[in-house]
Design an enzyme around this catalytic site. Structure first.
Site, PDB file in Angstrom:
ATOM      1  N   MET A   1       4.119  -1.839   6.509  1.00 10.69           N
ATOM      2  CA  MET A   1       2.739  -1.358   6.406  1.00 10.69           C
ATOM      3  C   MET A   1       2.559  -0.222   7.395  1.00 10.69           C
ATOM      4  SD  MET A   1       0.255  -4.655   5.848  1.00 10.69           S
ATOM      5  CE  MET A   1       0.736  -5.509   7.342  1.00 10.69           C
ATOM      6  N   LYS A   2       2.363   0.974   6.863  1.00  9.10           N
ATOM      7  CA  LYS A   2       2.241   2.158   7.713  1.00  9.10           C
ATOM      8  C   LYS A   2       0.835   2.710   7.659  1.00  9.10           C
ATOM      9  CE  LYS A   2       3.527   6.264   6.502  1.00  9.10           C
ATOM     10  NZ  LYS A   2       2.296   7.000   6.889  1.00  9.10           N
TER      11      LYS A   2
ATOM     12  N   HIS B   1      -5.792  -0.692  10.116  1.00 11.55           N
ATOM     13  CA  HIS B   1      -6.909  -0.055  10.817  1.00 11.55           C
ATOM     14  C   HIS B   1      -8.074   0.294   9.890  1.00 11.55           C
ATOM     15  CE1 HIS B   1      -6.166   4.621  10.549  1.00 11.55           C
ATOM     16  NE2 HIS B   1      -6.134   4.064   9.365  1.00 11.55           N
TER      17      HIS B   1
ATOM     18  N   GLY C   1       0.818  -1.206   0.000  1.00  9.69           N
ATOM     19  CA  GLY C   1       0.000   0.000   0.000  1.00  9.69           C
ATOM     20  C   GLY C   1       0.847   1.249   0.000  1.00  9.69           C
TER      21      GLY C   1
ATOM     22  N   ASP D   1      -2.988  -6.989  -5.975  1.00 14.40           N
ATOM     23  CA  ASP D   1      -4.005  -6.951  -4.929  1.00 14.40           C
ATOM     24  C   ASP D   1      -3.469  -7.695  -3.715  1.00 14.40           C
ATOM     25  OD1 ASP D   1      -6.164  -7.199  -3.243  1.00 14.40           O
ATOM     26  OD2 ASP D   1      -7.563  -7.865  -4.794  1.00 14.40           O
ATOM     27  N   MET D   2      -3.308  -6.996  -2.605  1.00 12.95           N
ATOM     28  CA  MET D   2      -2.704  -7.604  -1.419  1.00 12.95           C
ATOM     29  C   MET D   2      -3.534  -8.739  -0.854  1.00 12.95           C
ATOM     30  SD  MET D   2      -3.498  -4.973   1.665  1.00 12.95           S
ATOM     31  CE  MET D   2      -5.191  -4.765   2.227  1.00 12.95           C
TER      32      MET D   2
ATOM     33  N   ASP E   1       1.208  -1.709  -4.809  1.00 17.57           N
ATOM     34  CA  ASP E   1      -0.114  -1.105  -4.666  1.00 17.57           C
ATOM     35  C   ASP E   1      -0.967  -1.503  -5.862  1.00 17.57           C
ATOM     36  OD1 ASP E   1      -2.260   0.714  -3.832  1.00 17.57           O
ATOM     37  OD2 ASP E   1      -0.713   1.742  -2.697  1.00 17.57           O
TER      38      ASP E   1
END
EC number: 2.1.1.-
Length: 373
Positions: A265-266, A279, A209, A252-253, A232
């Site tokens: 992953m932030k 989240h 992402g 697509d993750m 991404d």
């Protein structure tokens, strides 16, 4: 005895008065974000930061730096706004005696207020506030009560589509969102790179992402031996600029994740379509993503997760209040989105196959966590 009873009654009366005063303050608590947003739009924080000749300026002096201001009452109005910000420690304020009983308030940047000043990269917290104060987001709150009673996501109830889909329909909002993410990422990533040493000794790093690749650009600038893969959606990475040591990969993750020594992953990515972070998603979606990450890692690999941690028990501490408010933002805007406790992160990691979770450091109220394979 009578004296003791009187003291107890007086104490109870004082407590009741404080509680009533706090309740009254809460009634008008929406004033602060609107005033702060308007002050940022007026460039007040940048004006205070740029004026090196004085440590503090009056409202009239601040207005003199606004070339498009035509309102003769602007200084008076601004002074009342800055008074509110000073009461929340967003500005420092000094009162100067002018004589004949006349006083003047003068304002300067506080330690908190400096986060709303554009840094050398032009980044600040201001654009994120602009997003949260945008009518597109604000209108969602009017559906919160009915969403509790009837179900659904407040954002979807207002706009008829998911928050991930809406920007395609509203280019203006899409720009507001993108600017918020770019600024937030720049501010937070700088502090992560100052405090987190877990990128050392990595040969390959995948940013899930990662949007346009700015995270990896900043990471590889400090650690040039790292080979970065910015992952991404295809329509996102096709617009990503070229950076030394960074490859852009579309996919697509929820189907698969590229291989690497570590996966990053932030919280908050570069555009709403790219907000592939924990989240934003339900436990089921997060579990599927983490299992894909587990498959993509070598035996000694790790997932580096940057997320807020919501304690199980509420608290009045600023860190807890901030995360709890973000949790409600997730509930109002995203289907299944929520902030999680340390226990919930550990449970997700364990179910996905990871052997352990280490909380390394806290940056801007986000925890840098390592999920070890």
């Amino acid at each position: 005895m009578g004296s003791t009873a009187n003291i107890q009654l007086a104490t109870q009366s004082e407590d009741e008065e404080r509680n009533c005063t706090y309740a009254m303050q809460l009634l008008s608590s929406s004033v602060l974000p609107f005033v702060l947003h308007s002050t940022i739009q007026l460039d007040v924080f940048d004006i205070l930061a740029k004026d090196k000749a004085a440590t503090k300026l009056s409202a009239l002096e601040i207005v003199s730096h606004m070339p498009n201001c035509k309102n003769p009452d602007a200084a008076t109005m601004l002074d009342r706004m800055l008074y509110v910000l000073a009461s929340y420690s967003l500005l420092d304020c000094s009162v100067v005696e002018e004589g004949n009983g006349v006083t003047e308030r003068r304002y300067g940047l506080s330690r908190v207020g400096k986060f709303f000043v554009r840094d050398e990269d032009g980044a600040s917290m201001g654009p994120l506030l602009a997003l949260l104060q945008d009518k597109v987001f604000i209108n969602s709150w009017f559906e919160l009560k009915d969403a509790v009673l009837e179900g659904g996501v407040p954002f979807d109830r207002v706009h008829g589509v998911h928050a991930f889909e809406y920007p395609k329909l509203d280019p203006k909002f899409n720009d507001v969102f993108n600017q918020a993410m770019i600024n937030h990422t720049t501010v937070v990533m700088k502090r992560i790179l100052e405090n987190y040493k877990g990128f050392e000794n990595l040969k390959t790093l995948v940013d899930v992402g990662g949007g346009l690749g700015v995270n990896l650009k900043m990471i590889t600038s400090k650690y040039p031996t790292i080979k970065g893969t910015n992952f991404d959606l295809p329509h996102v990475v096709q617009h990503a600029p070229s950076y030394p040591g960074v490859d852009h990969v579309g996919g697509d993750m929820f189907e698969s994740v590229p291989q690497g020594d570590a996966i990053f992953m932030k919280v908050m990515s570069k555009s709403l379509a790219e907000a592939w972070i924990l989240h934003d998603w339900s436990d089921g979606h997060c579990l599927k993503l983490l299992k894909n990450c587990h498959k993509a890692l070598p035996d000694n690999g790790k997932v580096i997760v940057v997320e807020a941690n919501l304690p199980v028990k509420p608290d009045t501490d600023t860190t807890v209040v901030g995360v709890s408010q973000c949790d409600l933002i997730m509930m109002a805007q995203n289907p299944g989105g929520k902030e999680r406790s340390e226990q919930e992160f550990r449970a997700l990691a364990s179910e996905a196959g990871f052997k352990g979770v280490n909380l390394i450091c806290c940056v801007c109220n986000f925890w840098v966590m390592e999920f070890y394979k």
